[in-house]
Design a protein around this motif. Structure first.
Motif, PDB file in Angstrom:
ATOM      1  N   ARG A  88     -15.127  22.600  -2.483  1.00 46.66           N
ATOM      2  CA  ARG A  88     -15.971  22.212  -3.622  1.00 46.66           C
ATOM      3  C   ARG A  88     -15.533  22.942  -4.890  1.00 46.66           C
ATOM      4  N   SER A  89     -15.240  24.227  -4.764  1.00 45.98           N
ATOM      5  CA  SER A  89     -14.817  24.990  -5.940  1.00 45.98           C
ATOM      6  C   SER A  89     -13.492  24.473  -6.490  1.00 45.98           C
ATOM      7  N   LEU A  90     -12.565  24.125  -5.616  1.00 42.34           N
ATOM      8  CA  LEU A  90     -11.309  23.542  -6.065  1.00 42.34           C
ATOM      9  C   LEU A  90     -11.534  22.186  -6.721  1.00 42.34           C
ATOM     10  N   ASP A  91     -12.430  21.411  -6.129  1.00 38.46           N
ATOM     11  CA  ASP A  91     -12.725  20.092  -6.684  1.00 38.46           C
ATOM     12  C   ASP A  91     -13.250  20.207  -8.117  1.00 38.46           C
ATOM     13  N   GLU A  92     -14.062  21.220  -8.368  1.00 37.84           N
ATOM     14  CA  GLU A  92     -14.580  21.441  -9.721  1.00 37.84           C
ATOM     15  C   GLU A  92     -13.464  21.751 -10.699  1.00 37.84           C
ATOM     16  N   ARG A  93     -12.352  22.247 -10.196  1.00 38.51           N
ATOM     17  CA  ARG A  93     -11.178  22.547 -11.019  1.00 38.51           C
ATOM     18  C   ARG A  93     -10.161  21.416 -11.002  1.00 38.51           C
ATOM     19  N   GLY A  94     -10.541  20.278 -10.444  1.00 39.04           N
ATOM     20  CA  GLY A  94      -9.664  19.112 -10.443  1.00 39.04           C
ATOM     21  C   GLY A  94      -8.582  19.149  -9.391  1.00 39.04           C
ATOM     22  N   ILE A  95      -8.815  19.905  -8.313  1.00 39.09           N
ATOM     23  CA  ILE A  95      -7.826  20.011  -7.239  1.00 39.09           C
ATOM     24  C   ILE A  95      -8.440  19.444  -5.968  1.00 39.09           C
ATOM     25  N   ARG A  96      -7.846  18.395  -5.424  1.00 42.98           N
ATOM     26  CA  ARG A  96      -8.418  17.687  -4.281  1.00 42.98           C
ATOM     27  C   ARG A  96      -7.809  18.174  -2.965  1.00 42.98           C
ATOM     28  N   THR A  97      -8.676  18.655  -2.084  1.00 49.33           N
ATOM     29  CA  THR A  97      -8.281  19.117  -0.757  1.00 49.33           C
ATOM     30  C   THR A  97      -9.359  18.673   0.219  1.00 49.33           C
ATOM     31  N   SER A  98      -9.233  19.050   1.498  1.00 54.37           N
ATOM     32  CA  SER A  98     -10.245  18.691   2.492  1.00 54.37           C
ATOM     33  C   SER A  98     -10.584  19.881   3.377  1.00 54.37           C
ATOM     34  N   PRO A  99     -11.887  20.143   3.592  1.00 57.37           N
ATOM     35  CA  PRO A  99     -12.266  21.097   4.637  1.00 57.37           C
ATOM     36  C   PRO A  99     -12.208  20.395   5.985  1.00 57.37           C
ATOM     37  N   ARG A 100     -11.595  21.038   6.944  1.00 60.23           N
ATOM     38  CA  ARG A 100     -11.492  20.468   8.290  1.00 60.23           C
ATOM     39  C   ARG A 100     -11.774  21.577   9.301  1.00 60.23           C
ATOM     40  N   GLY A 101     -12.963  21.552   9.882  1.00 63.87           N
ATOM     41  CA  GLY A 101     -13.332  22.576  10.830  1.00 63.87           C
ATOM     42  C   GLY A 101     -13.317  23.937  10.177  1.00 63.87           C
ATOM     43  N   ALA A 102     -12.559  24.853  10.749  1.00 66.89           N
ATOM     44  CA  ALA A 102     -12.458  26.213  10.221  1.00 66.89           C
ATOM     45  C   ALA A 102     -11.348  26.334   9.179  1.00 66.89           C
ATOM     46  N   MET A 103     -10.762  25.228   8.785  1.00 67.80           N
ATOM     47  CA  MET A 103      -9.590  25.256   7.907  1.00 67.80           C
ATOM     48  C   MET A 103      -9.865  24.558   6.579  1.00 67.80           C
ATOM     49  N   LEU A 104      -9.144  24.985   5.560  1.00 63.11           N
ATOM     50  CA  LEU A 104      -8.987  24.206   4.341  1.00 63.11           C
ATOM     51  C   LEU A 104      -7.629  23.532   4.450  1.00 63.11           C
ATOM     52  N   ARG A 105      -7.626  22.201   4.385  1.00 65.06           N
ATOM     53  CA  ARG A 105      -6.390  21.451   4.605  1.00 65.06           C
ATOM     54  C   ARG A 105      -5.840  20.940   3.278  1.00 65.06           C
ATOM     55  N   LEU A 106      -4.580  21.261   3.010  1.00 63.41           N
ATOM     56  CA  LEU A 106      -3.876  20.789   1.829  1.00 63.41           C
ATOM     57  C   LEU A 106      -2.699  19.937   2.295  1.00 63.41           C
ATOM     58  N   SER A 107      -2.495  18.801   1.642  1.00 59.76           N
ATOM     59  CA  SER A 107      -1.462  17.876   2.127  1.00 59.76           C
ATOM     60  C   SER A 107      -0.730  17.216   0.959  1.00 59.76           C
ATOM     61  N   PRO A 108       0.313  17.874   0.465  1.00 60.64           N
ATOM     62  CA  PRO A 108       1.114  17.278  -0.608  1.00 60.64           C
ATOM     63  C   PRO A 108       1.982  16.133  -0.090  1.00 60.64           C
TER      64      PRO A 108
END
Length: 363
Positions: free
Chosen positions: A319-339
């Motif tokens: 959510r904090s990244l999203d507020e800064r215009g950076i799109r990612t996904s929380p998945r279980g115990a992980m923050l998932r980034l996928s370029p």
């Protein structure tokens, strides 16, 4: 053709990149240019010609099957269209010639759809054994160790949470040596890494992630030796008994037109060039994050586009990244980034800088 891709050449094809840093392709890829027009073409033909346009639908279906066969290293007649990878996997598992008393195995932390597709087997007296994965770097080994006595292994090619890629060639060899069937969900793999679907007895995928073709279409690849033994439980006009086909009705023809446009776009760029760039971006992002002191869960030798971070509050951080215009996904115990190939090193640097700032705020 150059072995590298300059993102500046085609970022204009994805205008959303002007509005945010999009590191969420493993959730949903940005639709390839031309996909909307392809769907409109299909519906335009329906409006103007109705059923008289059927030869056009069927020709595009054959063409797209050829593109898919080349991408997945299989024959076109191994492929059944479905509505999604989950749909294709469920149909295939239901049709497998398994009997009461047999045992199937699946990673305990595999994607919920993979585990759920196996639940129906329990009603047939089949045991479903869930294999714990204690070490991401040993995921393939843990599954091989669980194979003795198993009739089937079901597994994701790339793990939905950690981004770990299993060694499909090793699993295939181990399964065939033991007479174990291998069913693979490739939804997080196809379009990000080279895929040889012929290594599996069943390989399923859909196209809304790395292949940039949106929702509503999936497929199942079935090896001919297994096809002859299938007993489809979902029947319709397209697979009346004694057919062994899993597709039982119309395919999603607008989806096929869309997929054709997306594959044309990707082929023009070059699948190998795209896969190389995805690997480069994944490695660069992972290295940056490790240097910044973050715990990266994805083993570097078994990565496939995804970078998974172990963080205390993945949802809050996303959510904090999203507020800064950076799109990612929380998945279980992980923050998932996928370029994906349309991302740049500047995107990765900006994301890492934001993560460092947020980590400092939480310290």
């Amino acid at each position: 053709m150059s072995e590298t891709i300059d993102t500046l050449d085609f970022r204009r094809d994805f205008p959303h990149l002007d509005r945010c840093i999009y590191l969420n392709t493993a959730a949903t890829g940005l639709a390839a240019p031309g996909t909307g027009e392809a769907a409109a073409r299909m519906y335009g033909e329906l409006q103007s010609r109705g059923y008289d346009a059927q030869p056009l639908w069927m020709a595009e279906r054959r063409r797209v099957l050829g593109l898919l066969a080349r991408l997945l290293n299989v024959e076109a007649d191994w492929i059944d269209f479905a509505s999604s990878s989950t749909d294709a996997l469920t149909r295939a598992l239901q049709a497998l010639p398994l009997k009461a008393g047999e045992r199937v195995v699946v990673p305990d932390d595999d994607f919920p759809s993979v585990k759920a597709a196996l639940e129906d087997l329990k009603s047939r007296g089949i045991t479903v054994a869930r294999v714990p994965i204690a070490d991401e770097a040993q995921r393939t080994e843990a599954l091989i160790d669980a194979l003795p006595g198993a009739s089937l292994l079901a597994v994701s090619h790339v793990h939905w949470e950690t981004g770990t890629r299993v060694d499909l060639a090793r699993l295939s060899a181990a399964c065939r040596a033991r007479g174990t069937l291998l069913a693979v969900d490739g939804v997080h793999a196809v379009g990000a890494i080279p895929v040889d679907a012929s290594l599996a007895d069943v390989y399923v995928t859909s196209f809304f992630k790395w292949t940039l073709a949106g929702f509503g279409l999936g497929l199942g690849v079935v090896r001919p030796a297994l096809r002859e033994r299938l007993e489809p439980r979902q029947r319709g006009y397209a697979n009346l008994a004694p057919s062994r086909l899993l597709a039982h009705s119309h395919a999603n023809y607008p989806g096929i037109f869309v997929l054709g446009a997306a594959l044309d776009y990707l082929e023009k760029l070059g699948h190998a060039r795209i896969e190389n760039r995805v690997a480069k971006l994944q490695a660069e992002l992972s290295a940056r994050l490790i240097a910044d002191g973050f715990a990266v869960a994805t083993p570097p030798e078994a990565a496939a586009g995804i970078v998974a971070l172990k963080v205390p509050d993945p949802e809050g951080l996303a959510r904090s990244l999203d507020e800064r215009g950076i799109r990612t996904s929380p998945r279980g115990a992980m923050l998932r980034l996928s370029p994906h190939f349309y991302n740049s090193s500047d995107d990765l640097a900006a994301c890492c800088a934001a993560l460092v700032t947020l980590a400092g705020q939480d310290a």
